[in-house]
Write a protein that holds these residues in place. Structure first.
Motif, PDB file in Angstrom:
ATOM      1  N   ILE A 168      -5.199   9.154  -6.328  1.00  9.44           N
ATOM      2  CA  ILE A 168      -5.191  10.408  -5.573  1.00  9.44           C
ATOM      3  C   ILE A 168      -5.365  10.107  -4.083  1.00  9.44           C
ATOM      4  CG2 ILE A 168      -6.521  12.510  -5.100  1.00  9.44           C
ATOM      5  CD1 ILE A 168      -6.945  12.722  -8.169  1.00  9.44           C
ATOM      6  N   LEU A 169      -6.317   9.254  -3.743  1.00  8.97           N
ATOM      7  CA  LEU A 169      -6.523   8.906  -2.336  1.00  8.97           C
ATOM      8  C   LEU A 169      -5.295   8.193  -1.759  1.00  8.97           C
ATOM      9  CD1 LEU A 169     -10.240   7.717  -2.370  1.00  8.97           C
ATOM     10  CD2 LEU A 169      -9.329   9.836  -1.405  1.00  8.97           C
ATOM     11  N   ALA A 170      -4.674   7.335  -2.549  1.00  4.17           N
ATOM     12  CA  ALA A 170      -3.471   6.634  -2.088  1.00  4.17           C
ATOM     13  C   ALA A 170      -2.341   7.614  -1.814  1.00  4.17           C
ATOM     14  CB  ALA A 170      -3.044   5.590  -3.120  1.00  4.17           C
ATOM     15  N   LEU A 171      -2.186   8.600  -2.666  1.00  5.29           N
ATOM     16  CA  LEU A 171      -1.137   9.594  -2.460  1.00  5.29           C
ATOM     17  C   LEU A 171      -1.416  10.397  -1.193  1.00  5.29           C
ATOM     18  CD1 LEU A 171       0.929  11.250  -5.036  1.00  5.29           C
ATOM     19  CD2 LEU A 171      -0.100  12.800  -3.398  1.00  5.29           C
ATOM     20  N   GLU A 172      -2.686  10.691  -0.931  1.00  5.62           N
ATOM     21  CA  GLU A 172      -3.046  11.444   0.271  1.00  5.62           C
ATOM     22  C   GLU A 172      -2.820  10.645   1.552  1.00  5.62           C
ATOM     23  OE1 GLU A 172      -3.869  14.622   0.940  1.00  5.62           O
ATOM     24  OE2 GLU A 172      -3.372  14.989  -1.164  1.00  5.62           O
ATOM     25  N   ARG A 173      -2.799   9.334   1.476  1.00  2.00           N
ATOM     26  CA  ARG A 173      -2.537   8.504   2.658  1.00  2.00           C
ATOM     27  C   ARG A 173      -1.065   8.532   3.054  1.00  2.00           C
ATOM     28  NH1 ARG A 173      -6.214   5.005   0.156  1.00  2.00           N
ATOM     29  NH2 ARG A 173      -4.541   3.772  -0.753  1.00  2.00           N
ATOM     30  N   ARG A 174      -0.213   8.875   2.110  1.00  2.00           N
ATOM     31  CA  ARG A 174       1.234   8.843   2.364  1.00  2.00           C
ATOM     32  C   ARG A 174       1.699  10.072   3.132  1.00  2.00           C
ATOM     33  NH1 ARG A 174       3.352   8.011  -3.579  1.00  2.00           N
ATOM     34  NH2 ARG A 174       5.157   9.002  -2.680  1.00  2.00           N
ATOM     35  N   GLY A 175       2.788   9.910   3.842  1.00  2.00           N
ATOM     36  CA  GLY A 175       3.430  11.036   4.502  1.00  2.00           C
ATOM     37  C   GLY A 175       4.587  11.517   3.638  1.00  2.00           C
TER      38      GLY A 175
ATOM     39  N   LYS B  51       5.752  16.290  -1.914  1.00  2.00           N
ATOM     40  CA  LYS B  51       4.414  15.909  -2.347  1.00  2.00           C
ATOM     41  C   LYS B  51       4.147  16.411  -3.763  1.00  2.00           C
ATOM     42  CE  LYS B  51      -0.413  16.007  -0.959  1.00  2.00           C
ATOM     43  NZ  LYS B  51      -1.351  16.435   0.096  1.00  2.00           N
ATOM     44  N   GLU B  52       4.519  17.650  -4.048  1.00  2.00           N
ATOM     45  CA  GLU B  52       4.303  18.207  -5.372  1.00  2.00           C
ATOM     46  C   GLU B  52       5.085  17.439  -6.434  1.00  2.00           C
ATOM     47  OE1 GLU B  52       4.633  19.967  -2.600  1.00  2.00           O
ATOM     48  OE2 GLU B  52       2.647  20.910  -2.590  1.00  2.00           O
ATOM     49  N   ARG B  53       6.279  17.011  -6.074  1.00  2.00           N
ATOM     50  CA  ARG B  53       7.094  16.211  -6.997  1.00  2.00           C
ATOM     51  C   ARG B  53       6.414  14.873  -7.266  1.00  2.00           C
ATOM     52  NH1 ARG B  53      11.433  17.362  -4.843  1.00  2.00           N
ATOM     53  NH2 ARG B  53      11.589  15.712  -3.291  1.00  2.00           N
ATOM     54  N   ALA B  54       5.892  14.242  -6.216  1.00  6.23           N
ATOM     55  CA  ALA B  54       5.186  12.969  -6.378  1.00  6.23           C
ATOM     56  C   ALA B  54       3.938  13.142  -7.242  1.00  6.23           C
ATOM     57  CB  ALA B  54       4.810  12.399  -5.015  1.00  6.23           C
ATOM     58  N   ILE B  55       3.230  14.240  -7.065  1.00  7.38           N
ATOM     59  CA  ILE B  55       2.040  14.519  -7.872  1.00  7.38           C
ATOM     60  C   ILE B  55       2.418  14.574  -9.349  1.00  7.38           C
ATOM     61  CG2 ILE B  55       0.333  16.301  -8.438  1.00  7.38           C
ATOM     62  CD1 ILE B  55       0.310  16.963  -5.367  1.00  7.38           C
ATOM     63  N   ARG B  56       3.474  15.292  -9.648  1.00 10.50           N
ATOM     64  CA  ARG B  56       3.908  15.433 -11.047  1.00 10.50           C
ATOM     65  C   ARG B  56       4.440  14.117 -11.618  1.00 10.50           C
ATOM     66  NH1 ARG B  56       4.123  20.735 -12.586  1.00 10.50           N
ATOM     67  NH2 ARG B  56       4.324  22.286 -10.950  1.00 10.50           N
ATOM     68  N   GLU B  57       5.313  13.458 -10.864  1.00 10.45           N
ATOM     69  CA  GLU B  57       5.996  12.271 -11.384  1.00 10.45           C
ATOM     70  C   GLU B  57       5.108  11.030 -11.398  1.00 10.45           C
ATOM     71  OE1 GLU B  57       9.563  11.895  -9.063  1.00 10.45           O
ATOM     72  OE2 GLU B  57      10.431  13.734  -9.896  1.00 10.45           O
ATOM     73  N   GLU B  58       4.342  10.827 -10.350  1.00  9.12           N
ATOM     74  CA  GLU B  58       3.559   9.598 -10.236  1.00  9.12           C
ATOM     75  C   GLU B  58       2.190   9.690 -10.907  1.00  9.12           C
ATOM     76  OE1 GLU B  58       3.452   8.267  -6.174  1.00  9.12           O
ATOM     77  OE2 GLU B  58       5.548   8.840  -5.885  1.00  9.12           O
ATOM     78  N   LEU B  59       1.592  10.866 -10.845  1.00  9.77           N
ATOM     79  CA  LEU B  59       0.248  11.018 -11.401  1.00  9.77           C
ATOM     80  C   LEU B  59       0.224  11.791 -12.713  1.00  9.77           C
ATOM     81  CD1 LEU B  59      -1.739  11.805  -8.120  1.00  9.77           C
ATOM     82  CD2 LEU B  59      -1.297   9.588  -9.184  1.00  9.77           C
ATOM     83  N   GLY B  60       1.324  12.458 -13.024  1.00  6.86           N
ATOM     84  CA  GLY B  60       1.379  13.223 -14.267  1.00  6.86           C
ATOM     85  C   GLY B  60       0.469  14.429 -14.271  1.00  6.86           C
ATOM     86  N   LEU B  61       0.249  15.008 -13.107  1.00 10.86           N
ATOM     87  CA  LEU B  61      -0.642  16.157 -12.982  1.00 10.86           C
ATOM     88  C   LEU B  61       0.113  17.364 -12.446  1.00 10.86           C
ATOM     89  CD1 LEU B  61      -3.653  14.428 -11.169  1.00 10.86           C
ATOM     90  CD2 LEU B  61      -3.614  15.203 -13.544  1.00 10.86           C
TER      91      LEU B  61
END
Length: 80
Positions: free
Chosen positions: A16-23, A30-40
């Protein structure tokens, strides 16, 4: 060793912290990355993120990101 483990963040929390560091560019990236990378679901992600910001282990693990997110959260609270 047991105490040391409790003092460290888990893989999911670090992710979660790593995703927040990204632009992110583009609508919904961002929402797509949350779903695809973290499964949330994004709602669950933001619940976990908000709780993580109150966890002293997060501050120790990534102080720059946590401080930035504290400022963002404080700004949003001030707008209300």
């Amino acid at each position: 060793m047991g105490d040391e483990r409790r003092e460290q963040l888990g893989r999911g929390e670090l992710d979660i912290l790593a995703l927040e560091r990204r632009g992110f560019s583009g609508l919904g990236a961002k929402e797509r990355a949350i779903r695809e990378e973290l499964g949330l679901a994004p709602v669950r992600y933001y619940q976990l993120l908000n709780a993580l910001l109150d966890d002293p282990r997060a501050l120790k693990a990534d102080p720059v990101t946590v401080h930035r997110l504290w400022r963002v959260r404080a700004g949003r609270r001030a707008e209300r």
